[in-house]
Write an enzyme that holds these catalytic residues in place. Structure first.
Site, PDB file in Angstrom:
ATOM      1  N   GLU A 175      36.687  43.704  38.030  1.00 46.76           N
ATOM      2  CA  GLU A 175      36.482  43.159  39.397  1.00 46.76           C
ATOM      3  C   GLU A 175      36.382  41.638  39.372  1.00 46.76           C
ATOM      4  OE1 GLU A 175      37.105  44.678  41.888  1.00 46.76           O
ATOM      5  OE2 GLU A 175      37.178  46.604  40.892  1.00 46.76           O
ATOM      6  N   GLY A 176      37.182  41.028  38.530  1.00 45.11           N
ATOM      7  CA  GLY A 176      37.185  39.569  38.428  1.00 45.11           C
ATOM      8  C   GLY A 176      36.208  39.128  37.358  1.00 45.11           C
TER       9      GLY A 176
END
Ligand SMILES: Cc1cc2nc3c(=O)[nH]c(=O)nc-3n(C[C@H](O)[C@H](O)[C@H](O)COP(=O)(O)OP(=O)(O)OC[C@H]3O[C@@H](n4cnc5c(N)ncnc54)[C@H](O)[C@@H]3O)c2cc1C
Length: 601
Positions: free
Chosen positions: A440-441
């Protein structure tokens, strides 16, 4: 070994005493709920987690997914878990009642997710992904797409995924190469490769529905050319049957941790017959996907907090039962060894874990509260909650992820050598937790998002609103004698954060973007410590109110323990900002100037 992986008392403290979840029932949207109902939901979540997730926590790690004859075989309980979560309404818990859900506040639903992930993070990922993917189709897809896919995803029959990453496009989604060619039949022909797709294929579900990013042939370059598609593994035909949709699972990865849930490599459209259906408008895909990504980022923060929570209770249990050595001022060998929890350094490690876990959980509940309030308010008030949520999402994802690993490491340390061995669960938590700063980044990407975009967005309004929220907490805290000192410390830390921020914005003007963002990760770290200090102050206010109101005898130790964790945060964690401030206001361009050839030997 302890059976405790979460504290129900603490969850209820957060929901009611810190964030007044019952107050939401004053809004029409939540008026049919009651605080008692929320408590029952939490109790049910714990029952479900204890019943079907917790017992297979270690087993899922030891029997990881395997690719057999083109299909990924997962733990046999996954099918049952998806079914139970579907049947019990857990996948649709925040969905409006009119659409078949329970219309629960996000605060309650996220507290349940925290409980599920504390019991077994891998297992909780399957229904969590179904919920996010179904919500995405419902929010932006056509009625026809929603009717075809959403009910089966919400009842746990079909797995949902988010399919973004490609071999050459991880952090940089602008470089996606998966293509979509329009046809006259309304669907697109999809071709490309995706990697690392969580729950991207498995035999615990009848079908897998990918929410996939791709570029329509001829689309603008970069992120402005990305569209979102529903790409099922098997496509539903009008007669109800399912046909293979030319999505082949070409590999399953062997991971460090989080092994109960597969991540897979997909070859899409190798035979020219992979059909995808556009969600919403062309070239708006990344904007839509951000809805799922932002929900997933809060989910990652929750997952990280959950693992650290379960690790804490395991470490606490061990620290109470393991006897070793004597107190430094009582060295008489004739006396029996003491439980290690009597040693100041072991207490320090436990307090560190509590400070991180409860600070993180409060920050995440704060974000959930903003989601709830944004849903039921309008105009400037709605805008305020949305801006605050946007600003805090990278912080709520990253602080628990980075600090959760450190908390678990200290939990493992409490076990000594036993923590390093698989007779105890700490080594698994340690491995499992390492994913959070990556998916998620990565932390770096969130640092740049916070400093490069969020802090200045809407003309700096989000940041100003955040400062207002802290000012209000500082004022409210000063009423309580026990909180005057932490309130002063937080006010001073906020002044430092403000001056670091304006210093860096000046660097952006005179030194360019690279110098501005070079230490964005450290800025995010500083921001995270200040945000969590704020959350500890809010907890402090709730604690002091409860004690002033004559807390029940059974609760006295709970509040007293919380007070110590608060004191710990302000004495040991908040001072860490000093080093960060020093570095962030130093204009030495060290990391920019160090050329890559200098790293060789
Ligand atoms: C267990 C697991 C589950 C996952 N689940 C999914 C999923 O369900 N769906 C999905 O689509 N993807 C998923 N991913 C992929 C995940 O989101 C990516 O791994 C992540 O975004 C990083 O991309 P990357 O691996 O290509 O690393 P890279 O982008 O190559 O990054 C490598 C390193 O370089 C740094 N870096 C990269 N660019 C910059 C920059 N501009 N400035 C500074 N530093 C930079 C990064 O911070 C990182 O430290 C999953 C990955 C794992 C391991």
């Amino acid at each position: 070994m302890t059976e405790k992986f979460v504290s129900e008392r603490n969850v209820l403290f957060m929901l009611h005493e810190v964030f007044d979840v019952g107050g939401l029932t004053a809004y029409e949207y939540y008026q049919d709920h009651t605080p008692k109902l929320f408590d029952r939901v939490i109790a049910e979540a714990i029952k479900l987690a204890r019943g079907i997730l917790w017992p297979i926590f270690a087993e899922m790690d030891r029997e990881p997914p395997v690719l057999e004859n083109g299909r990924v075989r997962v733990h046999k309980s996954v099918r049952k878990i998806l079914k139970e979560f579907g049947r019990g309404g857990w996948i649709a818990s925040t969905v409006p009642i009119a659409d078949g859900g329970d219309q629960l506040p996000h605060m309650v639903a996220d507290a349940c997710q925290y409980i599920f992930a504390a019991a077994n993070y891998s297992a909780s990922a399957y229904p969590g992904l179904c919920a996010g993917a179904a919500h995405l189709i419902e929010a932006f897809g056509s009625r026809e797409l929603a009717d075809r896919y959403v009910p089966r995803m919400r009842d746990g029959q079909w797995q949902g995924t988010m399919a973004l990453t490609e071999p050459e496009a991880g952090s940089s989604l602008a470089d996606l190469t998966t293509t979509a060619i329009p046809t006259e039949d309304g669907h697109y022909l999809i071709r490309g490769q995706k990697i690392f797709i969580s729950a991207g294929d498995h035999d615990g579900a009848e079908n897998v529905v990918h929410l996939m990013l791709a570029k329509i042939a001829g689309a603008p370059a970069g992120v402005r050319g990305i569209s979102l598609f529903v790409v099922p593994k098997r496509r539903p035909e009008s007669n109800g049957s399912l046909t293979d949709n030319d999505v082949v699972t070409s590999g399953v990865y062997h991971k460090l941790g989080y092994r109960g849930c597969p991540i897979v490599q997909l070859s899409i459209g190798d035979h020219g017959d992979c059909r995808g259906w556009l969600v919403g408008q062309p070239h708006n895909g990344l904007r839509y996907m951000f809805q799922m990504m932002n929900e997933a980022r809060i989910g990652v923060g929750l997952g990280a907090t959950s693992m650290a929570t379960a690790a804490y209770y395991a470490a606490l249990d061990y620290a109470r039962t393991r006897r070793q050595g004597r107190k430094v001022d009582q060295k008489d060998p004739a006396r029996p060894p003491v439980p290690i929890i009597e040693h100041a350094d072991v207490k320090r490690m436990l307090l560190f874990q509590r400070a991180v876990i409860d600070g993180s959980l409060a920050l995440l509940m704060q974000c959930s509260r903003y989601v709830d309030l944004a849903k039921v308010t309008a105009g400037a008030e709605k805008e305020k909650y949305s801006l605050l949520l946007d600003l805090l999402t990278p912080v709520a994802k990253t602080y628990p992820s980075e600090m959760g690993i450190q908390a678990i490491s200290q939990g493992l340390q409490c076990f000594g050598g036993s923590g390093y061995c698989d007779d105890y669960p700490l080594e698994q938590y340690y491995r499992d937790a390492r994913i959070h700063p990556i998916h998620e980044g990565t932390t770096a990407i969130h640092g740049m998002d916070l400093l490069g975009r969020k802090v200045t967005m809407a003309g700096g309004k989000s940041f100003a609103l955040f400062l207002d929220e802290i000012d209000a907490a500082v004022e409210a805290a000063r009423v309580h004698a026990a909180l005057v000192s932490p309130a002063d410390k937080l006010a001073a830390a906020v002044e430092q954060l403000k001056s670091v921020t304006s210093h860096l914005l000046k660097v952006a003007q005179r030194g360019g973007t690279e110098a501005f963002l070079a230490d964005a990760t450290l800025y995010l770290e500083l921001f995270g410590i200040v945000a969590v200090a704020w959350q500890w102050l809010l907890q402090g206010i709730a604690i002091e109110r409860a004690l002033a109101g004559g807390a029940k005898k059974a609760d006295q130790d709970f509040y007293a323990g919380k007070r110590f964790a608060l004191r710990y945060f302000y004495a040991y964690e908040l001072p860490k900002t000093a080093g960060l401030v020093q570095r962030l206001t130093d204009d030495d361009r060290l990391t920019i100037e160090a050329e890559s050839r200098l790293f060789n030997d």
